[in-house]
Scaffold this motif. Structure first.
Motif, short mmCIF file in Angstrom:
data_model
loop_
_atom_site.label_atom_id
_atom_site.label_comp_id
_atom_site.label_asym_id
_atom_site.label_seq_id
_atom_site.Cartn_x
_atom_site.Cartn_y
_atom_site.Cartn_z
N LYS A 42 -7.87 -3.43 4.09
CA LYS A 42 -8.55 -2.07 4.13
C LYS A 42 -7.91 -1.12 5.23
O LYS A 42 -7.99 0.27 5.11
CB LYS A 42 -9.98 -2.60 4.64
N GLN A 72 2.00 1.65 -3.52
CA GLN A 72 1.01 2.27 -4.50
C GLN A 72 0.74 3.60 -4.20
O GLN A 72 0.60 4.30 -5.11
CB GLN A 72 -0.22 1.23 -4.22
N PHE A 73 0.80 4.21 -3.15
CA PHE A 73 0.32 5.52 -2.69
C PHE A 73 1.50 6.44 -3.12
O PHE A 73 1.16 7.72 -3.58
CB PHE A 73 -0.23 5.68 -1.31
N VAL A 91 1.02 -1.35 -0.11
CA VAL A 91 0.11 0.11 0.05
C VAL A 91 0.85 1.26 -0.09
O VAL A 91 0.53 2.25 -0.56
CB VAL A 91 -0.93 -0.03 1.28
N TYR A 131 -15.90 -3.04 1.63
CA TYR A 131 -15.16 -1.94 1.24
C TYR A 131 -16.26 -0.74 0.98
O TYR A 131 -15.49 0.31 0.35
CB TYR A 131 -14.70 -2.11 -0.17
N LEU A 133 -9.60 2.94 -6.54
CA LEU A 133 -9.35 1.47 -6.15
C LEU A 133 -9.88 0.58 -6.79
O LEU A 133 -11.11 0.35 -7.04
CB LEU A 133 -9.54 1.52 -4.59
N GLU A 182 -4.85 -0.33 6.09
CA GLU A 182 -3.94 0.37 5.41
C GLU A 182 -4.42 1.46 4.32
O GLU A 182 -3.90 2.33 4.38
CB GLU A 182 -2.83 -0.65 4.69
N LEU A 183 -5.46 0.95 3.66
CA LEU A 183 -5.90 1.88 2.52
C LEU A 183 -6.62 3.12 3.45
O LEU A 183 -6.25 4.16 3.07
CB LEU A 183 -7.13 1.20 1.81
N LEU A 220 -10.01 -3.69 -6.33
CA LEU A 220 -9.76 -4.39 -5.39
C LEU A 220 -10.40 -6.02 -5.73
O LEU A 220 -11.34 -5.82 -6.58
CB LEU A 220 -10.35 -4.13 -4.11
N LEU A 266 -14.64 2.80 2.03
CA LEU A 266 -13.48 3.16 1.06
C LEU A 266 -14.32 3.81 -0.07
O LEU A 266 -13.92 5.02 -0.40
CB LEU A 266 -12.66 2.15 0.47
N HIS A 271 -3.66 5.36 4.61
CA HIS A 271 -3.06 6.06 3.45
C HIS A 271 -3.85 7.34 2.92
O HIS A 271 -3.39 8.37 2.57
CB HIS A 271 -2.52 5.11 2.70
N LEU A 272 -5.37 6.88 2.56
CA LEU A 272 -6.24 7.84 2.28
C LEU A 272 -6.33 8.91 3.02
O LEU A 272 -6.48 10.36 2.53
CB LEU A 272 -7.67 7.19 2.06
#
Length: 295
Positions: free
Chosen positions: A194, A159-160, A156, A223, A212, A196-197, A214, A226, A200-201
């Protein structure tokens, strides 16, 4: 990218067609389409054949903005033409469909139960090229095989970091940390992912928008949180090796996910089919996936 395109992607009904097979996956895609490896002897011949396949899909009367929001393209597809127009311009001007560019260079070796993105040494040039070709966004895929907290955090984070560079270039990144559908720890991995996402968001600058992509979660609507995040344009689902019927069944139970299918979209399409047979098969697939996406 403009306001009209952003509004279309954020609130339109439809699916995203993943037409982005690259060097490693193209032979499999062609074989499924009915073209054996004996039919070509160079990479150029192979990519010409796959472009003809993609062009046939895109030009089909079944491939329209009524059911399709976007298409994910391989770089070689972006650089080629359909009916005398650059592929991206054909998709937007003739079909009203947005384009995304696959920018990753494949997966690194597995470490800590995950496969990170390989380095993208020409990223700045690739993003500039994407803008020159009127691309809306990008796609970059990692793979999670086990519920390893350190590995998932590394996926993650990488990716970010990449997404921020893509956003700075004026494009919308599709962050794709795929969880393998055959993972013995899939549900646990999804919970870690989730978390971690979400973290980071929360750290993104207010203006940064991402998508995203997934795996369809083990727990229905897992999700949904999210999808409500102000940074998230859309949450889309990959088919991950499920058959079209299986993928649609799973997807229909997740009400804020839309499809971004590849193999499940092209399932049943064959080089040998007549135009009528091909278009009927594609139309049936598009409609079934669309219905699952808007459920």
């Amino acid at each position: 990218m403009n306001e009209k395109q952003m509004a279309r992607m954020s609130s339109g009904k439809g699916l995203i067609a993943a037409l982005d097979q690259s060097g490693g996956s193209t032979p499999k895609a062609l074989k499924a389409y009915g073209i054996d490896e004996s039919s070509y002897d160079t990479d150029e011949a192979m990519f010409t054949l796959v472009h003809e396949m993609r062009s046939r899909i895109i030009e089909s009367p079944a491939f329209t903005s009524e059911h399709i929001l976007g298409a994910i393209l391989f770089e070689g597809t972006m650089e080629r033409e359909i009916d005398g127009l650059p592929t991206v311009d054909y998709l937007w001007e003739k079909k009203g469909i947005l384009s995304f560019l696959k920018i990753d260079k494949g997966l690194a070796e597995e470490v800590d139960g995950v496969q990170l993105l390989k380095p993208i040494p020409d990223l700045a040039d690739l993003l500039e090229k994407a803008n020159d070709h009127h691309i809306f966004g990008t796609k970059e895929r990692s793979l999670i095989k086990l519920a390893n907290r350190e590995g998932i955090k590394a996926v993650v984070t990488q990716q970010f970091e990449l997404a921020k560079q893509v956003s700075a270039a004026g494009l919308v990144p599709i962050i794709e940390p795929e969880v393998a559908i055959d993972s013995p720890e899939k549900e646990e991995a999804e919970a870690m992912l989730k978390a971690e996402l979400v973290a980071h968001l929360a750290e993104l600058e207010p203006h940064v928008k991402v998508m995203l992509k997934l795996s369809i979660p083990t727990v229905d609507n897992f999700y949904a949180e999210l999808a409500e995040d102000p940074h998230v344009v859309r949450v889309v689902a990959l088919s991950g090796g499920y058959s079209q019927e299986e993928a649609n069944e799973w997807l229909s139970r997740n009400h804020q996910l839309i499809a971004s299918f590849s193999r499940a979209l092209s399932e049943g399409l064959r080089f040998q089919q007549s135009p009528e047979e091909f278009n009927q098969m594609l139309e049936a697939s598009v409609l079934a996936i669309y219905q699952a996406s808007i459920a």
